[in-house]
Design a protein around this motif. Structure first.
Motif, PDB file in Angstrom:
ATOM      1  N   LEU A 197      55.982  30.925  22.647  1.00 38.66           N
ATOM      2  CA  LEU A 197      57.416  30.861  22.358  1.00 38.66           C
ATOM      3  C   LEU A 197      57.768  31.566  21.056  1.00 38.66           C
ATOM      4  N   VAL A 198      56.879  31.489  20.083  1.00 38.79           N
ATOM      5  CA  VAL A 198      57.104  32.220  18.830  1.00 38.79           C
ATOM      6  C   VAL A 198      57.115  33.718  19.102  1.00 38.79           C
ATOM      7  N   ASP A 199      56.146  34.194  19.876  1.00 42.53           N
ATOM      8  CA  ASP A 199      56.094  35.620  20.219  1.00 42.53           C
ATOM      9  C   ASP A 199      57.311  36.022  21.049  1.00 42.53           C
ATOM     10  N   TYR A 200      57.705  35.154  21.965  1.00 42.48           N
ATOM     11  CA  TYR A 200      58.880  35.424  22.803  1.00 42.48           C
ATOM     12  C   TYR A 200      60.130  35.575  21.929  1.00 42.48           C
ATOM     13  N   HIS A 201      60.258  34.689  20.956  1.00 39.00           N
ATOM     14  CA  HIS A 201      61.401  34.768  20.042  1.00 39.00           C
ATOM     15  C   HIS A 201      61.396  36.105  19.300  1.00 39.00           C
ATOM     16  N   ASN A 202      60.252  36.480  18.783  1.00 43.53           N
ATOM     17  CA  ASN A 202      60.163  37.711  18.005  1.00 43.53           C
ATOM     18  C   ASN A 202      60.435  38.957  18.845  1.00 43.53           C
ATOM     19  N   LEU A 203      60.233  38.854  20.158  1.00 39.75           N
ATOM     20  CA  LEU A 203      60.480  39.979  21.048  1.00 39.75           C
ATOM     21  C   LEU A 203      61.915  40.029  21.570  1.00 39.75           C
ATOM     22  N   THR A 204      62.618  38.912  21.508  1.00 43.57           N
ATOM     23  CA  THR A 204      63.960  38.862  22.106  1.00 43.57           C
ATOM     24  C   THR A 204      65.082  38.642  21.097  1.00 43.57           C
ATOM     25  N   GLU A 205      64.723  38.319  19.859  1.00 48.89           N
ATOM     26  CA  GLU A 205      65.738  38.031  18.850  1.00 48.89           C
ATOM     27  C   GLU A 205      65.592  38.970  17.655  1.00 48.89           C
ATOM     28  N   GLU A 206      66.722  39.375  17.120  1.00 51.82           N
ATOM     29  CA  GLU A 206      66.692  40.195  15.911  1.00 51.82           C
ATOM     30  C   GLU A 206      66.313  39.362  14.692  1.00 51.82           C
ATOM     31  N   ALA A 207      66.793  38.125  14.673  1.00 54.57           N
ATOM     32  CA  ALA A 207      66.552  37.255  13.518  1.00 54.57           C
ATOM     33  C   ALA A 207      65.084  36.853  13.443  1.00 54.57           C
ATOM     34  N   THR A 208      64.588  36.707  12.219  1.00 55.44           N
ATOM     35  CA  THR A 208      63.217  36.264  11.996  1.00 55.44           C
ATOM     36  C   THR A 208      63.033  34.852  12.531  1.00 55.44           C
ATOM     37  N   TYR A 209      61.855  34.578  13.043  1.00 51.77           N
ATOM     38  CA  TYR A 209      61.576  33.240  13.570  1.00 51.77           C
ATOM     39  C   TYR A 209      61.854  32.194  12.494  1.00 51.77           C
ATOM     40  N   ASP A 210      62.604  31.143  12.867  1.00 46.08           N
ATOM     41  CA  ASP A 210      63.093  30.168  11.892  1.00 46.08           C
ATOM     42  C   ASP A 210      62.488  28.779  12.044  1.00 46.08           C
ATOM     43  N   GLY A 211      61.412  28.658  12.827  1.00 49.22           N
ATOM     44  CA  GLY A 211      60.759  27.358  12.977  1.00 49.22           C
ATOM     45  C   GLY A 211      61.345  26.483  14.059  1.00 49.22           C
ATOM     46  N   ARG A 212      62.189  27.046  14.911  1.00 49.03           N
ATOM     47  CA  ARG A 212      62.897  26.227  15.905  1.00 49.03           C
ATOM     48  C   ARG A 212      61.984  25.564  16.932  1.00 49.03           C
ATOM     49  N   TYR A 213      60.777  26.097  17.115  1.00 46.82           N
ATOM     50  CA  TYR A 213      59.850  25.499  18.078  1.00 46.82           C
ATOM     51  C   TYR A 213      58.699  24.742  17.403  1.00 46.82           C
ATOM     52  N   ASP A 214      58.751  24.632  16.093  1.00 46.09           N
ATOM     53  CA  ASP A 214      57.647  24.008  15.357  1.00 46.09           C
ATOM     54  C   ASP A 214      57.393  22.559  15.778  1.00 46.09           C
ATOM     55  N   ASN A 215      58.450  21.843  16.117  1.00 42.28           N
ATOM     56  CA  ASN A 215      58.263  20.432  16.475  1.00 42.28           C
ATOM     57  C   ASN A 215      57.525  20.234  17.797  1.00 42.28           C
ATOM     58  N   LEU A 216      57.267  21.311  18.532  1.00 45.78           N
ATOM     59  CA  LEU A 216      56.376  21.187  19.683  1.00 45.78           C
ATOM     60  C   LEU A 216      54.998  20.700  19.231  1.00 45.78           C
ATOM     61  N   LEU A 217      54.679  20.983  17.971  1.00 43.41           N
ATOM     62  CA  LEU A 217      53.398  20.565  17.405  1.00 43.41           C
ATOM     63  C   LEU A 217      53.519  19.264  16.619  1.00 43.41           C
ATOM     64  N   TYR A 218      54.576  18.514  16.858  1.00 46.18           N
ATOM     65  CA  TYR A 218      54.833  17.275  16.116  1.00 46.18           C
ATOM     66  C   TYR A 218      53.683  16.271  16.280  1.00 46.18           C
ATOM     67  N   PHE A 219      53.348  15.945  17.504  1.00 45.52           N
ATOM     68  CA  PHE A 219      52.254  14.995  17.748  1.00 45.52           C
ATOM     69  C   PHE A 219      50.901  15.631  17.436  1.00 45.52           C
ATOM     70  N   TYR A 220      50.765  16.890  17.776  1.00 40.28           N
ATOM     71  CA  TYR A 220      49.504  17.603  17.557  1.00 40.28           C
ATOM     72  C   TYR A 220      49.143  17.635  16.075  1.00 40.28           C
ATOM     73  N   SER A 221      50.121  17.961  15.236  1.00 38.31           N
ATOM     74  CA  SER A 221      49.869  18.026  13.795  1.00 38.31           C
ATOM     75  C   SER A 221      49.556  16.655  13.220  1.00 38.31           C
ATOM     76  N   PHE A 222      50.210  15.624  13.765  1.00 43.44           N
ATOM     77  CA  PHE A 222      49.934  14.268  13.306  1.00 43.44           C
ATOM     78  C   PHE A 222      48.503  13.866  13.661  1.00 43.44           C
ATOM     79  N   MET A 223      48.100  14.137  14.905  1.00 42.25           N
ATOM     80  CA  MET A 223      46.742  13.816  15.331  1.00 42.25           C
ATOM     81  C   MET A 223      45.714  14.587  14.497  1.00 42.25           C
ATOM     82  N   TYR A 224      46.049  15.810  14.169  1.00 43.85           N
ATOM     83  CA  TYR A 224      45.156  16.627  13.351  1.00 43.85           C
ATOM     84  C   TYR A 224      44.913  15.954  12.005  1.00 43.85           C
ATOM     85  N   LYS A 225      45.980  15.481  11.383  1.00 35.53           N
ATOM     86  CA  LYS A 225      45.853  14.816  10.088  1.00 35.53           C
ATOM     87  C   LYS A 225      45.050  13.526  10.193  1.00 35.53           C
TER      88      LYS A 225
END
Length: 289
Positions: A201-229
């Motif tokens: 999704l990050v790559d998709y954003h960078n290919l379809t949007e002029e604006a720099t990726y702004d973290g809009r999909y970061d929370n997909l890793l919400y549980f993953y990042s918590f488990m990592y910690k």
């Protein structure tokens, strides 16, 4: 987890724009899933829903595409990261347990994320002249994406299914995983399913949007990042406990060697020698009285 993988994971998680994990950190014990009544913590990995205690506080992410995840039957539900996508983006993500596979309409623009021999890089797909893709044009080569959730050795069984054979395959740019459950003899570029979805999704954003990726999909890793910690903290505590046990064993070994040496040479411990003197003095006093 090797040092390179840990460093890669820390760098990724450090830069994410995530909702607070405080609601997860404050949870005590387990609760019943409101749907199947099974004992769970944080969320139900069979019903793909958060527990009542946190359901209103789990971040939700709207995706620009529909995502189908086909999960191998031998993939353990409680260890699958694909569930995280269903929890965070329930309106856009559907999880199927193989051999259940969605019926793909021939008119739909569907791609399968899988590094087959015929797979093309996502960047190259957008550059294909037949799609006439322009950044100011909302027409895209696909509107639905399929991911396989399994170990690498199991993935071919799903990939070779007749119902998926007609789908064009795309592959991601190489990234290093920070997943704590590594696959034996596999490189660190083999991503966890939720990592693959996020990077796609990050790559998709960078290919379809002029604006720099702004973290809009970061929370997909919400549980993953918590488990990592949680895993990193547990590993650190085990490491510290192990070092303390080593120090104790070394101390005990040293003390045993000293005792053995004194037993061989006939030496007496200072404490015991002092006790003997006090006892002798006590006996002399008793005798003279």
């Amino acid at each position: 987890m090797d040092d390179d993988r840990r460093a890669s994971g820390v760098l990724l998680l450090k830069n994410l724009k995530l909702a607070s994990h405080s609601v997860l950190e404050s949870m005590q014990g387990r609760s019943k899933c409101p749907k199947c009544k099974a004992s769970r913590k944080y969320y139900c990995y069979t019903c793909y829903i958060p527990l009542d205690e946190i359901k209103d506080k789990v971040p939700q992410v709207k995706l620009p595409l529909k995502i189908d995840i086909i999960k191998h039957p031998k993939e353990i539900d409680g260890k699958s990261t694909a569930v995280h996508a269903g929890l965070i983006s329930p309106d856009d993500v559907t999880i199927y347990n193989f051999p259940c596979v969605p019926d793909f309409d021939p008119s739909e623009k569907v791609v399968l994320v899988f590094p087959s021999k015929e797979a093309v890089n996502l960047d190259d797909l957008f550059k294909d002249p037949k799609y006439e893709m322009q950044r100011d044009d909302k027409a895209v080569p696909f509107t639905r994406v399929v991911f396989i959730d399994s170990t690498w050795n199991q993935s071919n069984q799903i990939f070779k299914d007749e119902r998926l054979k007609g789908l064009p395959c795309v592959m991601l740019n190489s990234r290093e995983t920070c997943f704590w459950r590594t696959q034996k003899d596999k490189p660190i570029t083999y991503l966890a399913t939720i990592e693959a979805i996020y990077y796609f999704l990050v790559d998709y954003h960078n290919l379809t949007e002029e604006a720099t990726y702004d973290g809009r999909y970061d929370n997909l890793l919400y549980f993953y990042s918590f488990m990592y910690k949680v895993v990193e903290k547990s590993n650190m505590e085990k490491k510290q406990e192990g070092m303390e046990n080593i120090r104790k064993r070394k101390r005990q070994d040293w003390e045993d060697k000293v005792k053995n040496k004194k037993a061989v040479t006939g030496e007496v411990d200072d404490d015991k020698e002092s006790e003997c003197k006090e006892s002798n003095n006590s006996n002399k006093t008793a005798f003279t009285s």
